[in-house]
Design a protein around this motif. Structure first.
Motif, mmCIF file in Angstrom:
data_model
loop_
_atom_site.group_PDB
_atom_site.id
_atom_site.type_symbol
_atom_site.label_atom_id
_atom_site.label_comp_id
_atom_site.label_asym_id
_atom_site.label_seq_id
_atom_site.Cartn_x
_atom_site.Cartn_y
_atom_site.Cartn_z
ATOM 1 N N PRO A 72 0.838 -1.204 0.000
ATOM 2 C CA PRO A 72 0.000 0.000 0.000
ATOM 3 C C PRO A 72 0.873 1.255 0.000
ATOM 4 C CG PRO A 72 -0.730 -1.576 1.665
ATOM 5 C CD PRO A 72 0.599 -2.054 1.179
ATOM 6 N N SER A 97 4.763 2.034 9.861
ATOM 7 C CA SER A 97 5.049 1.295 8.636
ATOM 8 C C SER A 97 6.083 0.197 8.853
ATOM 9 C CB SER A 97 5.550 2.257 7.554
ATOM 10 O OG SER A 97 6.019 1.568 6.423
ATOM 11 N N PHE A 104 3.637 -0.492 4.629
ATOM 12 C CA PHE A 104 3.198 0.411 3.562
ATOM 13 C C PHE A 104 4.271 1.447 3.250
ATOM 14 C CE2 PHE A 104 1.665 1.745 7.697
ATOM 15 C CZ PHE A 104 1.915 3.105 7.763
ATOM 16 N N SER A 192 -4.769 0.235 -3.151
ATOM 17 C CA SER A 192 -4.630 0.595 -1.742
ATOM 18 C C SER A 192 -3.707 1.800 -1.621
ATOM 19 C CB SER A 192 -4.082 -0.591 -0.933
ATOM 20 O OG SER A 192 -4.134 -0.316 0.450
ATOM 21 N N TRP A 349 -3.689 4.072 10.266
ATOM 22 C CA TRP A 349 -3.335 2.988 9.371
ATOM 23 C C TRP A 349 -4.364 1.856 9.425
ATOM 24 C CZ3 TRP A 349 -1.988 1.262 5.153
ATOM 25 C CH2 TRP A 349 -1.660 -0.074 4.938
ATOM 26 N N ASN A 350 -4.865 1.541 10.601
ATOM 27 C CA ASN A 350 -5.885 0.495 10.708
ATOM 28 C C ASN A 350 -7.107 0.831 9.858
ATOM 29 O OD1 ASN A 350 -4.681 -1.451 12.349
ATOM 30 N ND2 ASN A 350 -5.212 -0.347 14.234
ATOM 31 N N LYS A 353 -6.028 0.487 5.886
ATOM 32 C CA LYS A 353 -5.835 -0.855 5.345
ATOM 33 C C LYS A 353 -7.149 -1.619 5.187
ATOM 34 C CE LYS A 353 -4.713 -3.228 9.716
ATOM 35 N NZ LYS A 353 -3.617 -3.890 10.474
ATOM 36 N N HIS A 356 -10.118 -0.439 0.474
ATOM 37 C CA HIS A 356 -9.523 -0.534 -0.848
ATOM 38 C C HIS A 356 -10.378 0.227 -1.858
ATOM 39 C CE1 HIS A 356 -6.286 -3.806 -0.802
ATOM 40 N NE2 HIS A 356 -6.487 -3.438 0.445
#
Length: 364
Positions: A72, A97, A104, A192, A349-350, A353, A356
């Motif tokens: 991503p 990350s 990502f 993503s 981030w949660n 992800k 999409h």
């Protein structure tokens, strides 16, 4: 026979769920760059107004990056007066990350600094023009709130009566070409790709949504709201996580922490600029994405810290999601009072992800 059918179905399933990798998949990392490190890149941007302009961005490669496994991509915009290097330290997304939960790539665009106020240069992203579809974006009597710094790319800027507070370079064009450059150099999951920004960077998140929804599957503006007349919805569905401290008076969350109500139900910041009320912005997204009108609690591990709470609207077009998170703090990232800024980055981030991109639907 049944076993053959099962194997065929598994193969088809793997094919259908395979990440849509960019042209950079299989390419070696640029010389001297290794997983877990960051470096800067220069690109030439075809600015529609200013011609060919040299622009730069910083790119972080996660520790567990593999040239054949599409990763991503998050594009992270700094605030006014900031820089790509400073934003890498401030948002802490690079730290996330490199964790096992991460993986990502992160691009940090550098805002333009073509101003000479007080011998200082203030990096910024072009979030508006002085006047939008609903009129001026600020009180044009700048003697009342303070003169603005004019950028050389804004020839019509007048420090005493205009609202051109950022560079006038075309940052929409810059962002598109930046993402394409990352696609060419690195192995990116093209379904993503996400964007976030703080303050001026978050305002830019809102202003670019209507222009770049073909690239981004989600956006996470922090401490930001759309400027009056510059908060159009994206034409294709995009997920939104908005994070905003309720005590923010720089970009006010509500009238209670502002200089009062401005035109078209906006709120006035301490520097005389007009922003959408946050609850009106969220409702506009909920309606525009055709979400269920009643929200649910969106649980995180930080619930209750500084009265942190999140609400989620689901059932939206293409299964996108609208989430609003607030807490009792000011113009900043969350959880600074307890020294847990990184927890905010994990929450961001949660969310990303889980979302999409799907281009099959256009919002009516």
């Amino acid at each position: 026979h049944n076993m053959s059918i099962k194997i065929l179905l598994l193969l088809l399933s793997a094919y259908c769920t395979q990440a849509r990798g960019s042209s950079g998949c299989g390419s070696h990392l640029p010389h001297g760059l290794h997983p877990g490190e960051s470096t800067k890149f220069w690109i030439k941007v075809n600015d529609p107004v200013l011609g060919v302009v040299d622009r730069k961005y910083r790119l972080h490669v996660p520790k567990h990056y593999h040239v054949h496994h599409p990763a991503p991509l998050v594009v992270d915009f700094h605030g006014w007066g900031g820089s790509a290097h400073g934003q890498e330290k401030d948002s802490l997304l690079a730290e996330v990350s490199d964790l096992p939960m991460g993986g990502f790539l992160i691009a940090y665009p550098d805002g333009m600094r073509d101003n000479e106020a007080d011998d200082m240069t203030w990096g910024s992203f072009n979030t508006s023009t002085s006047t939008g579809s609903l009129g001026p974006i600020c009180d044009t009597n700048r003697k009342r709130y303070g003169e603005i710094p004019c950028y050389s790319s804004c020839p019509s800027c007048n420090q005493e009566n205009s609202c051109d507070w950022t560079s006038c370079h075309d940052d929409i064009a810059f962002t598109r070409q930046l993402v394409e450059d990352v696609f060419d150099k690195f192995c990116v999951d093209k379904d993503s790709v996400h964007q976030t920004g703080v303050s001026n960077g978050g305002i830019f998140s809102y202003s670019m949504a209507s222009h770049l929804s073909d690239l981004f599957s989600s956006m996470v503006p922090v401490a930001a709201s759309p400027l009056l007349g510059f908060g159009d919805l994206p034409p294709t569905p995009m997920s939104l996580l908005d994070i905003h401290g309720t005590e923010d008076d720089t970009i006010p969350y509500d009238v209670a922490h502002s200089e009062g109500q401005g035109p078209h139900h906006s709120v006035i910041s301490w520097d005389g600029f007009y922003y959408e009320k946050k609850k009106r912005t969220i409702q506009k997204w909920v309606d525009g994405m055709n979400c269920n009108p009643t929200p649910d609690i969106w649980m995180t591990e930080m619930d209750g810290v500084d009265d942190w709470q999140c609400w989620s609207w689901t059932g939206c077009t293409n299964n996108v999601q609208v989430v609003s998170c607030t807490a009792n703090y000011g113009h900043d990232y969350p959880f600074g009072s307890s020294g847990q800024y990184v927890e905010g980055a994990k929450i961001m981030w949660n969310f990303m992800k889980q979302n999409h991109r799907n281009l099959n639907t256009v919002i009516n």
